[in-house]
Design a protein around this motif. Structure first.
Motif, mmCIF file in Angstrom:
data_model
loop_
_atom_site.group_PDB
_atom_site.id
_atom_site.type_symbol
_atom_site.label_atom_id
_atom_site.label_comp_id
_atom_site.label_asym_id
_atom_site.label_seq_id
_atom_site.Cartn_x
_atom_site.Cartn_y
_atom_site.Cartn_z
ATOM 1 N N ILE A 1 -9.876 -3.618 7.797
ATOM 2 C CA ILE A 1 -8.473 -4.023 7.723
ATOM 3 C C ILE A 1 -8.168 -4.538 6.321
ATOM 4 N N THR A 2 -7.077 -4.058 5.763
ATOM 5 C CA THR A 2 -6.686 -4.481 4.413
ATOM 6 C C THR A 2 -5.824 -5.717 4.429
ATOM 7 N N GLU A 3 -5.145 -5.999 5.542
ATOM 8 C CA GLU A 3 -4.286 -7.165 5.649
ATOM 9 C C GLU A 3 -4.834 -8.103 6.714
ATOM 10 N N PRO A 4 -4.718 -9.398 6.518
ATOM 11 C CA PRO A 4 -5.179 -10.329 7.549
ATOM 12 C C PRO A 4 -4.258 -10.308 8.746
ATOM 13 N N PHE A 5 -4.780 -10.835 9.854
ATOM 14 C CA PHE A 5 -3.993 -10.890 11.076
ATOM 15 C C PHE A 5 -2.892 -11.936 10.987
ATOM 16 N N GLU A 6 -3.022 -12.916 10.102
ATOM 17 C CA GLU A 6 -2.018 -13.952 9.930
ATOM 18 C C GLU A 6 -1.797 -14.157 8.444
ATOM 19 N N PRO A 7 -0.634 -14.709 8.055
ATOM 20 C CA PRO A 7 -0.446 -15.046 6.652
ATOM 21 C C PRO A 7 -1.514 -16.024 6.202
ATOM 22 N N PRO A 8 -1.939 -15.913 4.953
ATOM 23 C CA PRO A 8 -3.023 -16.787 4.472
ATOM 24 C C PRO A 8 -2.609 -18.249 4.483
ATOM 25 N N SER A 9 -3.538 -19.108 4.859
ATOM 26 C CA SER A 9 -3.312 -20.543 4.850
ATOM 27 C C SER A 9 -4.371 -21.196 3.973
ATOM 28 N N PRO A 10 -3.997 -22.235 3.218
ATOM 29 C CA PRO A 10 -4.972 -22.875 2.333
ATOM 30 C C PRO A 10 -6.176 -23.424 3.083
ATOM 31 N N ASN B 1 0.709 -6.948 18.995
ATOM 32 C CA ASN B 1 2.173 -7.032 18.939
ATOM 33 C C ASN B 1 2.672 -8.361 19.494
ATOM 34 N N LEU B 2 2.035 -8.840 20.560
ATOM 35 C CA LEU B 2 2.428 -10.123 21.132
ATOM 36 C C LEU B 2 2.118 -11.273 20.183
ATOM 37 N N VAL B 3 0.975 -11.179 19.491
ATOM 38 C CA VAL B 3 0.625 -12.211 18.510
ATOM 39 C C VAL B 3 1.615 -12.216 17.361
ATOM 40 N N ASP B 4 2.031 -11.046 16.911
ATOM 41 C CA ASP B 4 3.010 -10.978 15.824
ATOM 42 C C ASP B 4 4.362 -11.548 16.242
ATOM 43 N N MET B 5 4.702 -11.444 17.527
ATOM 44 C CA MET B 5 5.993 -11.920 17.996
ATOM 45 C C MET B 5 5.988 -13.427 18.269
ATOM 46 N N VAL B 6 5.011 -13.930 19.016
ATOM 47 C CA VAL B 6 5.055 -15.329 19.464
ATOM 48 C C VAL B 6 3.855 -16.145 18.975
ATOM 49 N N LYS B 7 2.992 -15.567 18.153
ATOM 50 C CA LYS B 7 1.803 -16.234 17.606
ATOM 51 C C LYS B 7 0.755 -16.451 18.703
ATOM 52 N N HIS B 8 -0.399 -16.951 18.298
ATOM 53 C CA HIS B 8 -1.530 -17.071 19.208
ATOM 54 C C HIS B 8 -1.306 -18.119 20.298
ATOM 55 N N GLY B 9 -0.592 -19.167 19.992
ATOM 56 C CA GLY B 9 -0.424 -20.250 20.960
ATOM 57 C C GLY B 9 0.257 -19.786 22.238
ATOM 58 N N TRP B 10 1.428 -19.166 22.108
ATOM 59 C CA TRP B 10 2.156 -18.717 23.282
ATOM 60 C C TRP B 10 1.459 -17.531 23.962
ATOM 61 N N THR B 11 0.716 -16.744 23.209
ATOM 62 C CA THR B 11 -0.071 -15.669 23.824
ATOM 63 C C THR B 11 -1.131 -16.248 24.768
ATOM 64 N N LEU B 12 -1.777 -17.324 24.334
ATOM 65 C CA LEU B 12 -2.767 -17.980 25.190
ATOM 66 C C LEU B 12 -2.119 -18.589 26.424
ATOM 67 N N TRP B 13 -0.932 -19.131 26.263
ATOM 68 C CA TRP B 13 -0.235 -19.688 27.424
ATOM 69 C C TRP B 13 0.148 -18.591 28.423
#
Length: 634
Positions: free
Chosen positions: A179-188, A569-581
C-alpha cells in the motif's frame, strides 16, 4: 535351522495349484513361542482362487507399520533367546530339550493308560505360564485400535484448512508492504512510536514491484472470500462424483497456481485473479474436508476430530503472521506456496473414503480402507453392514437443494444456521484477521505491529484448541451467549479507548488495544467460531447435512466478502471507533437471537431437536380430562 524337507516343482500338482517356476518350498521347523507358517501362502494358492480379492493383502498398509512389526518380532525372538541363555548354560540345552520330549512322550502314554499325569517341571528355568504369555503377544498391526491412524489422517487432511488460514493471514502481512497510502492520515504520535519501534538494519528496504491504493488493497483481501463463495457451492457435488480424496488432492494445484500468480503478477489484476483462484480452493476445502473426516472417524471421537478444521485454520493464521516478519513479498509468497505442496505430498498416501468406495460398488477396497482406519484387530463387519444400510437408504431418498425448504423443521434449521453465520461474520472477526497489522498501527501500540500480530495469532490458536475440550462439557447455547457477550464487551472497550485517544484523554502507547483484541479472538474461537459449523450435523437429518453444509458455507463466504470489502469504506466514513461500536451492537443482537431461537443440541437426539423446531419456544397446552363418578344414595 536345517530344512525338514524340500519339495520340488514336480511334486506339486500344477493342475490344482499355482506355483512359481524354478523355485522350491522349504519347510523349516517352527518355534513353540513364535509360530510361523510352513509355506508362503502365494506358493500354495489353488487355481480356483485366482482373482479372489478376499485372500489378498490389505491394500492400504503403511510401510511404517510393516517395519515396526518386523522390529517387534525380532525383539520378541531376542527376548526369548536371552531368557533361555540366562536360565541354563549352553551345554545343557540339548539335554533339556531331549528330556522335555521324553517327558511329553511319557505323559501321552500315561494318558492312554489312564494313569495320573504330573505337572511338567519348568523348562529352561522359565515357567510355562510365562512362555504362554509370551506366545500370545500380539503383532503391532493387530494391537493397533485405529485411533492413532484416525488422528494422523485427520491432521493430514486438515492441512488444507492450514493453507486456508495462511491465505487469510497473507493480507495482514503483505498488504502493508504494497500500500502506498496509509489507512489514516499521519499523526505525530504514531510516527514517533513507529520510529521508536524501528530496529536498525544493514539491509536495504524491501523492494516491491506493485503499489496499491487502499481501495485496491481491500479488493485484493476480499476477493479471496468471493472466490471461496464460488468454490464452496459445487465442491460437495464434485466430491460425490469424483471421490473425496481426488477432489481434496487436486485442490492443492489451483492453490499453488494462485500463489504463483500472486508472486509473478506485473499488475494489480494478476493479484485479483490469483486471490480469486486461491479463494475457490479455500471454499472447496471448507466443504470437502468435513465429509472426509466424518467418513473415517468413529462416532465417539467425531466431535473432537471435526474441530481439527478450526484448530488447523488458526494455526495457519499464526504461521502467516510469523512469516510476515520476512517483510518481502516474494519470499512471503514462496513460504505460503510450500503449505499446499506439503499437503499434496502427505495426503497422497491416505486411502479414499470408505463410504465413497462403497457407493461405487468397490466393496473389497472399501473394506480395506475401513480396516486401515479401524486397525487390524477390530471387527468391522458390523460397521460395513451399517454403512451398506445407510447408503441404501440414502439412495432411496435423493435430496436436492429444493427439498431443504420442504418441511417446517428443515426451514427453521436453515434459518438458524444462516443467522448464526450472519452474527458470526458481522462481529468483525475477518477484518481483524485480514487487517491485524494495520489495526495495530492505527492504535499506535507500544509493541511493533508484526510482533503484536503474532501474539494475536497465538491467542487464536490456543483458544481454538481449548474449545475442543470446552465443547465436551458446556452446552452450546450457554457457550454461544457467553462468547457473544465477551466479544461485545471487548469491542466496546476498544471503541471507548479509540474515542479517548482521539480526544487526547488517554496515553498514546498502551497495552489496551492488544489485550482487548486478544480477548476478542479468544472468545470467538471458543464459541462463535466452531459452534455454528458443529450444529450443522446436529440440527439437520443425516441425508440433508451435506447439502445444508454446502449452502450454509456459500452464504458464510458471501458475508465474509461483504464485511471484508466494505470494512475499509466504513472506516473511511465513520472512523474506527464507530465501526467497532457497530460490530458490538451485532454481537448484542446475536445474544438475543441465541436466547430466543437457537435450540440446545448437546446431549439431545435429532428427533427431539426436530420436535422443538416444529413448535419452537411455544408451550403447548395439555387438556386433562378427569372422570368423576357420582354415587347416588339408594
Amino acid at each position: 535351522g536345517e530344512p525338514i524337507a524340500i519339495y520340488a516343482d514336480s511334486v506339486l500338482l500344477l493342475r490344482y495349484f499355482r506355483k512359481a517356476e524354478k523355485s522350491s518350498v522349504i519347510l523349516y521347523p517352527i518355534r513353540e513361542s513364535n509360530p510361523r507358517s510352513l509355506a508362503w501362502p502365494s506358493h500354495l494358492r489353488p487355481l480356483d482362487q485366482r482373482g479372489n480379492t478376499d485372500i489378498k493383502r490389505p491394500k492400504f498398509v503403511h510401510p511404517w507399520f510393516i517395519i515396526f512389526d518386523v522390529s517387534v518380532r525380532c525383539y520378541q525372538d531376542y527376548v526369548i533367546e536371552q531368557s533361555v541363555v540366562d536360565a541354563a548354560p549352553s551345554t545343557e540345552l540339548e539335554e533339556q530339550s531331549t528330556s522335555t520330549v521324553d517327558a511329553e512322550a511319557a505323559a501321552a502314554a500315561a494318558v492312554q493308560n489312564g494313569e495320573p499325569v504330573e505337572e511338567p517341571p519348568k523348562r529352561n528355568g522359565m515357567n510355562q505360564k510365562m512362555l504362554k504369555r509370551m506366545e500370545t503377544v500380539p503383532d503391532i498391526k493387530r494391537d493397533t485400535s485405529g485411533i492413532t491412524t484416525q488422528y494422523i489422517a485427520t491432521g493430514i487432511v486438515n492441512l488444507g484448512a492450514f493453507a486456508a488460514g495462511v491465505c487469510v493471514a497473507w493480507s495482514s502481512s503483505a498488504l502493508p508492504l504494497l500500500i502506498t497510502e496509509p489507512f489514516e492520515p499521519p499523526s505525530p504520535t504514531r510516527d514517533i512510536i513507529a520510529i521508536e519501534n524501528t530496529t536498525p538494519t544493514l539491509l536495504p528496504p524491501p523492494h516491491t514491484k506493485l503499489s496499491l491504493t487502499p481501495s485496491e488493497a481491500s479488493w485484493v483481501a476480499s476477493l479471496l472470500c468471493l472466490g471461496a463463495l464460488w468454490g464452496a457451492g459445487p465442491a460437495g457435488l464434485i466430491s460425490e462424483y469424483f471421490g473425496r480424496k481426488k477432489t481434496l488432492l487436486y485442490l492443492a494445484l489451483p492453490l499453488v497456481v494462485s500463489w504463483i500468480l500472486v508472486a509473478s503478477s506485473p499488475n494489480v489484476y494478476g493479484l485479483y485473479v490469483g486471490r480469486f483462484v486461491g479463494g475457490m480452493a479455500l471454499g472447496a476445502f471448507s466443504v470437502g474436508i468435513p465429509p472426509y473426516v466424518e467418513d473415517i472417524a468413529e462416532k465417539h471421537i467425531l466431535p473432537t476430530l471435526a474441530n481439527f478444521y478450526h484448530v488447523h485454520f488458526s494455526c495457519g493464521v499464526l504461521f502467516g503472521y510469523i512469516i510476515g516478519l520476512v517483510e518481502n513479498t516474494s519470499w512471503l509468497t514462496v513460504l505460503c506456496a510450500s503449505v499446499p505442496t506439503a499437503f499434496f505430498v502427505a495426503f497422497i498416501f491416505l486411502p479414499e473414503s470408505p463410504a465413497y468406495l462403497m457407493s461405487q460398488g468397490k466393496f473389497h477396497e472399501a473394506k480395506a480402507a475401513l480396516r486401515y482406519f479401524r486397525g487390524i484387530d477390530n471387527d468391522i463387519d458390523s460397521e460395513m453392514k451399517a454403512l451398506k444400510e445407510r447408503l441404501r437408504n440414502s439412495a432411496k431418498i435423493k435430496v436436492t437443494f429444493k427439498e431443504l425448504f420442504g418441511t417446517r423443521s428443515t426451514v427453521k434449521a436453515l434459518v438458524v444456521s444462516f443467522f448464526l453465520m450472519v452474527f458470526q461474520q458481522m462481529s468483525g472477526i475477518f477484518p481483524v484477521l485480514f487487517y491485524a497489522k494495520n489495526i495495530f498501527e492505527t492504535f499506535a501500540i507500544s509493541l511493533n505491529p508484526p510482533s503484536a500480530a503474532i501474539i494475536l495469532g497465538f491467542c487464536f490458536v490456543s483458544s481454538t484448541y481449548f474449545s475442543t475440550m470446552l465443547l465436551k462439557v458446556v452446552r452450546r447455547r450457554i457457550l454461544l451467549m457467553i462468547s457473544f457477550a465477551a466479544m461485545a464487551v471487548n469491542l466496546a472497550c476498544l471503541g471507548i479507548y479509540y474515542h479517548l485517544k482521539a480526544s487526547n484523554f488517554s496515553p498514546s502507547s498502551t497495552w489496551v488495544p492488544l489485550f482487548t483484541l486478544c480477548l476478542f479472538v479468544s472468545f470467538y474461537a471458543s464459541g462463535v467460531g466452531p459452534i455454528p459449523w458443529l450444529m450443522l450435523r446436529e440440527i439437520f437429518p443425516p441425508h440433508m447435512t451435506r447439502r445444508a453444509t454446502a449452502l450454509t458455507a456459500g452464504f458464510h463466504w458471501f458475508l465474509a466478502f461483504c464485511v471484508t470489502k466494505f470494512y475499509q469504506n466504513l472506516v473511511d466514513m465513520v472512523k474506527h471507533g464507530w465501526t467497532l461500536w457497530a460490530f458490538c451492537i451485532v454481537c448484542i443482537v446475536g445474544i438475543a437471537f441465541v436466547f430466543f431461537f437457537v435450540p440446545e443440541t448437546k446431549g439431545r437426539t435429532l428427533e427431539e431437536i426436530q420436535n422443538e423446531f416444529e413448535g419452537i419456544h411455544k408451550k403447548r397446552k395439555h387438556r386433562h380430562v378427569i372422570e368423576v363418578e357420582s354415587v347416588s344414595e339408594a
